[in-house]
Structures are given as structure tokens and as C-alpha cells.
Design an enzyme around this catalytic site. Structure first.
Site, short mmCIF file in Angstrom:
data_model
loop_
_atom_site.label_atom_id
_atom_site.label_comp_id
_atom_site.label_asym_id
_atom_site.label_seq_id
_atom_site.Cartn_x
_atom_site.Cartn_y
_atom_site.Cartn_z
N ARG A 91 0.85 -1.19 0.00
CA ARG A 91 0.00 0.00 0.00
C ARG A 91 0.89 1.24 0.00
NH1 ARG A 91 -2.86 2.98 4.91
NH2 ARG A 91 -3.79 4.61 3.65
N HIS A 135 -2.99 10.88 0.90
CA HIS A 135 -2.45 10.64 2.24
C HIS A 135 -1.82 11.95 2.70
CE1 HIS A 135 -1.00 7.20 5.05
NE2 HIS A 135 -0.74 8.34 5.67
N GLU A 180 -7.42 8.33 6.43
CA GLU A 180 -7.74 8.97 7.71
C GLU A 180 -8.25 10.40 7.58
OE1 GLU A 180 -4.49 8.51 10.46
OE2 GLU A 180 -4.54 6.33 10.35
N ASN A 306 -7.29 1.53 10.04
CA ASN A 306 -5.96 1.80 10.58
C ASN A 306 -6.09 1.71 12.09
OD1 ASN A 306 -5.35 2.35 7.94
ND2 ASN A 306 -4.88 4.50 8.24
N TYR A 308 -4.23 1.35 15.89
CA TYR A 308 -3.01 1.42 16.70
C TYR A 308 -3.27 1.18 18.18
CZ TYR A 308 -0.67 3.07 12.58
OH TYR A 308 -0.15 3.12 11.31
N GLU A 367 -3.44 -0.31 8.14
CA GLU A 367 -2.27 0.09 8.93
C GLU A 367 -2.38 -0.53 10.31
OE1 GLU A 367 -1.48 4.31 9.37
OE2 GLU A 367 -1.89 4.66 7.24
C1 FCB Z 1 -1.37 7.09 10.86
C2 FCB Z 1 -0.96 7.63 9.51
C3 FCB Z 1 0.37 7.09 9.04
C4 FCB Z 1 1.37 6.96 10.15
C5 FCB Z 1 0.78 6.23 11.33
C6 FCB Z 1 1.73 6.03 12.47
O1 FCB Z 1 -2.24 7.97 11.46
O2 FCB Z 1 -1.92 7.31 8.55
O3 FCB Z 1 0.80 7.93 7.99
O4 FCB Z 1 1.89 8.18 10.47
O5 FCB Z 1 -0.35 6.91 11.78
#
Ligand code: FCB
Length: 465
Positions: A91, A135, A180, A306, A308, A367
Site C-alpha cells: 500500500r 495521504h 484517515e 488503521n 493502533y 495500517e
Molecule cells: C497514521 C498515519 C500514518 C502513520 C501512522 C503512524 O495515522 O496514517 O501515515 O503516520 O499513523
């Protein structure tokens, strides 16, 4: 294979690899401004991230994306690295100002040529391109004409998307319109920690609407130019959990979730913004014109998640704005270098929720990854045990979600290699490949070796007899 030396998967890890369906995709992700560099080359115009990072005080130690990981010049080497890792998908994003230096008007063929060569190089290695059209590197000229506060930018995006799809659409079969939009809108226009650096909450919800409109307008344009493609967008979503069982907590949990998750999910999948969101924020609704929500909710093929971390909400006595709920994570949890709590179950929970509440037909993790303070001693690899466990445990959470019915089709590690981490500059390293910025040497970290082994084990199991 040398990439896989020194680390052996445990039995549990092998059965994890075996639990994914044969059609599952394994990849890694990057974004143009974070890796390419060459910001002034071959006709690329300036973007809001060039202007923002050049503004003193905005990015850690004044870092900019001017050189980044020099991917623009090292593309062939980087694709070879992906092949070495065994990735079947990659990607990446297209820099809008490389294609249209002023955002609209004259096309810069050299910009298109670069991505054309990248797509061909990937396909030559049997790596499927997943192309993100936006992006965050908005052409600066468009910002000067109002940026995402202007409705015109949404139409400009759709024109740009079609130009790219016409050129690459014969070979690219997966498109992600926006990355995002929540971050573009809220971090860019309300908090001001991302480009363009405004601090105005009303501006943020207006920008959010135009971003969604841009997405919706681009959908039919890309489809028409890229036969048989699959199309979606990538949202950063983070589950919220209650910190206690007080009624104030239940109330604020709902508000926090409305802001973090439903603000964009609802218009995309239900054709309406969450009732009361703007009222509770004490803002005006964004400038919605007739038909906008129909355009925004145009059916798409997949959603990119995405993921985290999560947040834990504690109710306040006075009902807060949805974007000002009290959130804090447990002190005894484990955190990455971003101070993000490591909470794999949140990934499982969000995938299952997207399936159950929004009936999304196909999900990708576009992500997922972690920053740690990696150091290189000049040797052949880099020890990053924290990232190995992060990836393993999150991949296991994806397997749980699939078991619980979520239609997940692929997983992309963030990131293929260390890169410009926005306001954190080069201070935060997310790569499974280390980049020594002085020499631009790439060194596969142990997490990269682990991921390569995981993918190899997956293929071993699914290889036809
Ligand atoms: C996300 C972004 C990516 C990267 C990660 C850690 O929010 O999409 O570009 O910075 O965080």
C-alpha cells in the site's frame, strides 16, 4: 532465505499463520510524503506538508520530508526488499502535487511516470499495488484557495483521482480514496498539529464534510477508469471502553465514540451524521448541500481500518463536548514510543463491530504497527522484540475477529520502513526495515524477519500439494 535466518516461529505462531484463509493478503504500507523525498524534483509542486514542516516549531527539530527515505530515487531497491520479505501486497500513496503541481490544470507527466514505473516493478515481483490517492499532501495552491474548507477542493480531488485511475487503472485493482480523513480534518484544522495547522473546531467539521464529499465524488470516477477494481477508504478508528460503571461514564463513552468513530462511519455507511454530534460539540452542522450524503454513502467495496490503540473513558460531572471527553489509559499497561497503549483486543473488537453494526462486506487492516526506539549497531539486523510481539499479538487478534465472523481480507504493517512521522519527524521509527538516514541504508529488523517467516509459513500451509 537470509531474511528468515535466526528466528524460528514457535508452534503457536505456525498455527496462527495456518489459521488464515488461503485468499488472505499480507502487505506493508507507506505514504508519499513520509518516504519519497525529492520534493522539488521532476516538476512536483509544493504541498501543505512542505509548508507546514518548513514553519519553525511545527515539526520535531525542524525535520521535513525533503529527503525522507529517498524512496523516489531508491524505488527499485525498495521493491526488491518487499519481494525479499515475501509481501504479496504493498500500500503506497500518490503525491497529488506530483501529478498536478497546482492541484488542478496542467498534468505533470513525470509524476505519473514515477508511479507507473512503481506499479510495473511491483507487478514484476507479483506484488499487488493498493493505491491511496490522498495521504495528506494537499497541493499548496489548493490550500491557498481554501483547501478542505472549500467545496471546490472535493471536485478537484475527483478530477485528480480520475487522472490517476486512467493512467494506472489497467494494472491497479485496489484503490483507497482517502487516508484517515478524521486526522486531516481534526488534527489539521482543529488541533493544528498537522498541516495546514489551523485551530478552529468549526473549520474541522466543515473540512471533514468536504473530505467525505471528495471521497464520494471520486468513487464513480475511479470505477469508470479502472475496470473491475475494488475501492474503499482508510479510517483511523479506536474503540472506547468504560473506565468504570458510573452513568456519567456511559454517557461520555457514547460521546467519545460518536466523535472518534461514528462521525465519519455513519455518513459513509448510514447516509447521515450521528444525530446531535454537532449540537453536542456546540458547533454548526457543516455546509451540507442537497444530495451530499447520498454521494458520500455511495457503496464501496471495502473499508480499510488503521488501528493502533484504544482509549478508556471516564465520565465527567459536567457533560463534555464529544471531542473533550476524559480519556486515559491504564498506568500498568505497556506502551509504544508514541505512548500508545498496546491493546490487541481492540483490533478484534473494532473489526467485529464493523461487521456486526455496519455490515461491511470486506475489511482490510490498512495500517497497524508500533514505534520503538530502535538502534542500529552497524550489524546485520536490529533487535526489536517489542515490535515482534506487537505484530504477532495483533495478527492473532485479526485471526480472532475472523473466527468471530468479520470478513477480513488482508493486513498491512505500518510501515515497510522507518520514515517521516509527521509532527514527530524522524524521531519515531515504525518500520520493519530500519533506515539509516545518513547513508540511506536499509536494514531488515527482526520484526521484518519475523513477518517474512510468518508469511512464508502461511504459504507453506496453503501451497497446493
Ligand atoms: C497514521 C498515519 C500514518 C502513520 C501512522 C503512524 O495515522 O496514517 O501515515 O503516520 O499513523
Amino acid at each position: 532465505m537470509s531474511t528468515t535466518r535466526n528466528i524460528l516461529l514457535t508452534e503457536t505462531e505456525r498455527s496462527l499463520a495456518a489459521s488464515f484463509p488461503a485468499s488472505f493478503h499480507w502487505g506493508a504500507a507507506t505514504a508519499s510524503y513520509q518516504i519519497e523525498g525529492a520534493t522539488r524534483e521532476d516538476g512536483r509542486g509544493p504541498s501543505i506538508w512542505d509548508a507546514f514542516s518548513e514553519t519553525p516549531g511545527k515539526v520535531y527539530q525542524g525535520h521535513t520530508g525533503e529527503v525522507a527515505a529517498d524512496h523516489y530515487h531508491r524505488m527499485a531497491e525498495d521493491v526488491a526488499l518487499m519481494a525479499k520479505l515475501g509481501l504479496d501486497s504493498y500500500r503506497f500513496s500518490i503525491a497529488w502535487p506530483r501529478i498536478l503541481p497546482k492541484g488542478t490544470g496542467a498534468i505533470n507527466e513525470k509524476g505519473l511516470d514515477f508511479y507507473d514505473r512503481l506499479v510495473d516493478a511491483l507487478l514484476a515481483h507479483q506484488i499487488q499495488p493498493y493505491v491511496t490517492l490522498y495521504h495528506w499532501d494537499l497541493p499548496l495552491t489548493l490550500h491557498q484557495r481554501g483547501g478542505w474548507l472549500s467545496r471546490e477542493t472535493a471536485f478537484a480531488f475527483a478530477d485528480y483521482a480520475e487522472i490517476v485511475a486512467r493512467r494506472l487503472g489497467d494494472r491497479v485493482k485496489h484503490w483507497i480514496t482517502l487516508n484517515e480523513p478524521w486526522c486531516s480534518a481534526y488534527l489539521g484544522y482543529a488541533v493544528g498539529v498537522h498541516a495546514p495547522g489551523m485551530q478552529d473546531r468549526q473549520a474541522a467539521v466543515n473540512a471533514g464534510h468536504h473530505l467525505l464529499l471528495a471521497h464520494g465524488l471520486a468513487v464513480p470516477r475511479v470505477r469508470a477508469a479502472s475496470p473491475d477494481c475494488k475501492l474503499g477508504l482508510a479510517l483511523n478508528l479506536g474503540p472506547r471502553y468504560p473506565g468504570d460503571d458510573r452513568p456519567e461514564t456511559a454517557r461520555d463513552l457514547d460521546r467519545a465514540d460518536m466523535f472518534a468513530n461514528r462521525w465519519l462511519l455513519d455518513p459513509l455507511y448510514r447516509g447521515s451524521y450521528p444525530a446531535q454530534l454537532f449540537e453536542l460539540m456546540e458547533l454548526d452542522a457543516p455546509p451540507i448541500e442537497e444530495g451530499d450524503l447520498t454521494i458520500i454513502s455511495t457503496p464501496i467495496d471495502f473499508l480499510g481500518l488503521n488501528y493502533y490503540t484504544r482509549a478508556v473513558v471516564y465520565g465527567q460531572e459536567q457533560p463534555p463536548h464529544p471531542d473533550a471527553c476524559k480519556e486515559s489509559n491504564p498506568a500498568d499497561a505497556t506502551y509504544t514510543a508514541m505512548q500508545w497503549e498496546i491493546f490487541p483486543q481492540g483490533l478484534r473488537d473494532m473489526l467485529v463491530r464493523l461487521h456486526q453494526e455496519y455490515h461491511i462486506p470486506s475489511l482490510y487492516i490498512t495500517e497497524n504497527g508500533a514505534a520503538f526506539n530502535d538502534t542500529w549497531n552497524g550489524g546485520e539486523t536490529i533487535s526489536d522484540p517489542g515490535r515482534v510481539s506487537y505484530l504477532r499479538d495483533h495478527i492473532a487478534a485479526v485471526a480472532d475477529a475472523i473466527r468471530d465472523g468479520a470478513p477480513v481480507d488482508g493486513y498491512f504493517v505500518w510501515s515497510l520502513m522507518d520514515n517521516f512521522e509527521w509532527a514527530y519527524g524522524y524521531d519515531k521509527r515504525f518500520g520493519i526495515v530500519y533506515v539509516d538516514y545518513e547513508s540511506q541504508q536499509r536494514v531488515i529488523k527482526e520484526s521484518g524477519r519475523w513477518y517474512a517467516q510468518h508469511i512464508a509459513a502461511f504459504h507453506d500451509i496453503h501451497r497446493p500439494l
